[in-house]
Design an enzyme around this catalytic site. Sequence first.
Site, PDB file in Angstrom:
ATOM      1  N   CYS A 277      -2.378   2.238   7.255  1.00  7.32           N
ATOM      2  CA  CYS A 277      -1.675   1.244   6.439  1.00  7.32           C
ATOM      3  C   CYS A 277      -1.877  -0.179   6.895  1.00  7.32           C
ATOM      4  O   CYS A 277      -1.994  -0.467   8.061  1.00  7.32           O
ATOM      5  CB  CYS A 277      -0.208   1.597   6.339  1.00  7.32           C
ATOM      6  SG  CYS A 277       0.092   2.214   4.708  1.00  7.32           S
TER       7      CYS A 277
ATOM      8  N   CYS B 122       2.962   8.225   1.841  1.00  9.21           N
ATOM      9  CA  CYS B 122       3.340   7.298   2.901  1.00  9.21           C
ATOM     10  C   CYS B 122       3.615   5.969   2.216  1.00  9.21           C
ATOM     11  O   CYS B 122       2.735   5.397   1.580  1.00  9.21           O
ATOM     12  CB  CYS B 122       2.187   7.173   3.898  1.00  9.21           C
ATOM     13  SG  CYS B 122       2.489   5.940   5.164  1.00  9.21           S
TER      14      CYS B 122
ATOM     15  N   CYS C 203       3.409  -5.842  16.386  1.00  9.43           N
ATOM     16  CA  CYS C 203       2.707  -4.873  17.250  1.00  9.43           C
ATOM     17  C   CYS C 203       1.210  -5.219  17.308  1.00  9.43           C
ATOM     18  O   CYS C 203       0.585  -5.484  16.276  1.00  9.43           O
ATOM     19  CB  CYS C 203       2.910  -3.449  16.749  1.00  9.43           C
ATOM     20  SG  CYS C 203       4.638  -2.946  16.739  1.00  9.43           S
TER      21      CYS C 203
ATOM     22  N   CYS D 114      -1.493  -3.228  15.081  1.00 16.83           N
ATOM     23  CA  CYS D 114      -1.167  -2.919  13.688  1.00 16.83           C
ATOM     24  C   CYS D 114      -1.650  -3.999  12.719  1.00 16.83           C
ATOM     25  O   CYS D 114      -1.404  -5.189  12.926  1.00 16.83           O
ATOM     26  CB  CYS D 114       0.344  -2.741  13.559  1.00 16.83           C
ATOM     27  SG  CYS D 114       0.857  -2.284  11.900  1.00 16.83           S
TER      28      CYS D 114
ATOM     29  N   GLU E 152       0.815  -1.218   0.000  1.00 13.32           N
ATOM     30  CA  GLU E 152       0.000   0.000   0.000  1.00 13.32           C
ATOM     31  C   GLU E 152       0.846   1.264   0.000  1.00 13.32           C
ATOM     32  O   GLU E 152       1.936   1.306   0.569  1.00 13.32           O
ATOM     33  CB  GLU E 152      -0.850   0.037   1.272  1.00 13.32           C
ATOM     34  CG  GLU E 152      -1.954  -0.976   1.268  1.00 13.32           C
ATOM     35  CD  GLU E 152      -2.650  -1.056   2.618  1.00 13.32           C
ATOM     36  OE1 GLU E 152      -2.851  -0.008   3.256  1.00 13.32           O
ATOM     37  OE2 GLU E 152      -2.981  -2.180   3.015  1.00 13.32           O
TER      38      GLU E 152
HETATM   39  N1  SAH Z   1       7.363  -0.098  11.397  1.00 10.70           N
HETATM   40  C1  SAH Z   1       7.451   1.320  11.510  1.00 10.70           C
HETATM   41  C2  SAH Z   1       6.698   2.090  10.467  1.00 10.70           C
HETATM   42  C3  SAH Z   1       5.331   1.621  10.069  1.00 10.70           C
HETATM   43  S1  SAH Z   1       3.960   1.953  11.113  1.00 10.70           S
HETATM   44  C4  SAH Z   1       7.071   1.763  12.906  1.00 10.70           C
HETATM   45  O1  SAH Z   1       6.736   0.921  13.718  1.00 10.70           O
HETATM   46  O2  SAH Z   1       7.185   2.940  13.209  1.00 10.70           O
HETATM   47  C5  SAH Z   1       3.729   3.692  11.131  1.00 10.70           C
HETATM   48  C6  SAH Z   1       3.106   4.196  12.415  1.00 10.70           C
HETATM   49  O3  SAH Z   1       1.718   3.824  12.523  1.00 10.70           O
HETATM   50  C7  SAH Z   1       3.778   3.619  13.655  1.00 10.70           C
HETATM   51  O4  SAH Z   1       3.913   4.596  14.634  1.00 10.70           O
HETATM   52  C8  SAH Z   1       2.770   2.578  14.091  1.00 10.70           C
HETATM   53  O5  SAH Z   1       2.965   2.217  15.416  1.00 10.70           O
HETATM   54  C9  SAH Z   1       1.474   3.279  13.795  1.00 10.70           C
HETATM   55  N2  SAH Z   1       0.303   2.408  13.757  1.00 10.70           N
HETATM   56  C10 SAH Z   1       0.213   1.144  13.337  1.00 10.70           C
HETATM   57  N3  SAH Z   1      -1.041   0.677  13.459  1.00 10.70           N
HETATM   58  C11 SAH Z   1      -1.791   1.682  13.970  1.00 10.70           C
HETATM   59  C12 SAH Z   1      -3.158   1.833  14.320  1.00 10.70           C
HETATM   60  N4  SAH Z   1      -4.005   0.827  14.194  1.00 10.70           N
HETATM   61  N5  SAH Z   1      -3.562   3.022  14.796  1.00 10.70           N
HETATM   62  C13 SAH Z   1      -2.699   4.039  14.927  1.00 10.70           C
HETATM   63  N6  SAH Z   1      -1.394   3.977  14.619  1.00 10.70           N
HETATM   64  C14 SAH Z   1      -0.929   2.798  14.147  1.00 10.70           C
END
Ligand code: SAH
Length: 345
Positions: A329, A103, A114, A117, A90
């Site tokens: 994403c 992005c 995580c 995510c 994406e």
């Molecule tokens: N792997 C990297 C970059 C990708 S995620 C990282 O962890 O930073 C980009 C951002 O979106 C990160 O801060 C991640 O924690 C956040 N993120 C992921 N899923 C999310 C969600 N469901 N709601 C809000 N933020 C989210």
Amino acid sequence: MTDIKSMTLEELTAWFRDQGEPAFRAKQVFRWLYRGATSFDEMSDLSKTLRQKLEETCFITAPQVARKQVSAQDGTIKYLWELADGNCIETVLMRYKHGNTVCISSQVGCRMGCAFCASTIAGKVRNLTPAEMIDQVLFTQLDSGAPISNIVLMGIGEPLDNFDTVMKFLTLVNHPEGMNIGMRHISLSTCGLVEQIDKLAQRGLQLTLSVSLHAPDDETRSKIMPVNRSVGVEKLMETCRRYFQTTGRRISYEYAMIDEVNDADWQADLLASLLKGTPGHVNLIPLNEVEESPLKPSRRVAAFQKRLEGHGVTVTVRRKLGGDIDASCGQLRRKAMKAAQGEGR
Ligand code: SAH
């Protein structure tokens, strides 16, 4: 076959020299690639023989639009691209006053695990190549007609888990004959891989490092971010301080607000104390709900922000764009994967 768009101009120049071709050919081809050429046939200032030779030895990546969603609210566009091997990733185009921002993804899936995510649910499939990262910027710009001025590496994947590719991507996207996007217009987001943060610091790049902190205490952070189980908050913050000392660049700390998990006053107090003495800035992100996860958005964003500000911390709350199109994403890819599984049954 050589993946020609994954080469730097220097590598391309050496490659042409090896083929007995003059060095300026490299620049010609490089320019064509960054104008979005998808075949060597289009490169009209090269001889037919050379074009044929390139055709036989190299390939040019070009993802297909598998799905495209345009937000009626704010013009945000989300692309699901299909790569040459059938995998999907994406890219999101966001229109801000300060410029159009993409992005982009750095991996197919993610192995960081995580809890909140969507990108990590089915694990990591593979790393992207430099060309596949460039293509997200290039083809988003070409398809949307929106000139891209900013890039955030916050899509699917953990950029520092694909370190060498991401470094090459940065060189290419920054190159005046490439996308010509300044380092100060690029943000890289990491879940906090400390060794790679140190390695990145050594490069002395002027980009903005975002660290996904999401909790100031080990108990909470380890629960929602497995990466914290081996390297705790204290060591991460030490690494962040070192990053600032080496590069002089302030870190932006991301903090997704999750209901009754990380939104208590004591956590705001602890977060503020962690940031004492290191210039940095906190970006509170309203949690995007993910279907597979029980975690809910916090109802205390404003109170948490106020509490942090009371301690003198600089805080912003991320504006939600593309809420009507699953713009966070991992969600669109996830949906497409589920649909494909459904079809397969
Ligand atoms: N792997 C990297 C970059 C990708 S995620 C990282 O962890 O930073 C980009 C951002 O979106 C990160 O801060 C991640 O924690 C956040 N993120 C992921 N899923 C999310 C969600 N469901 N709601 C809000 N933020 C989210």
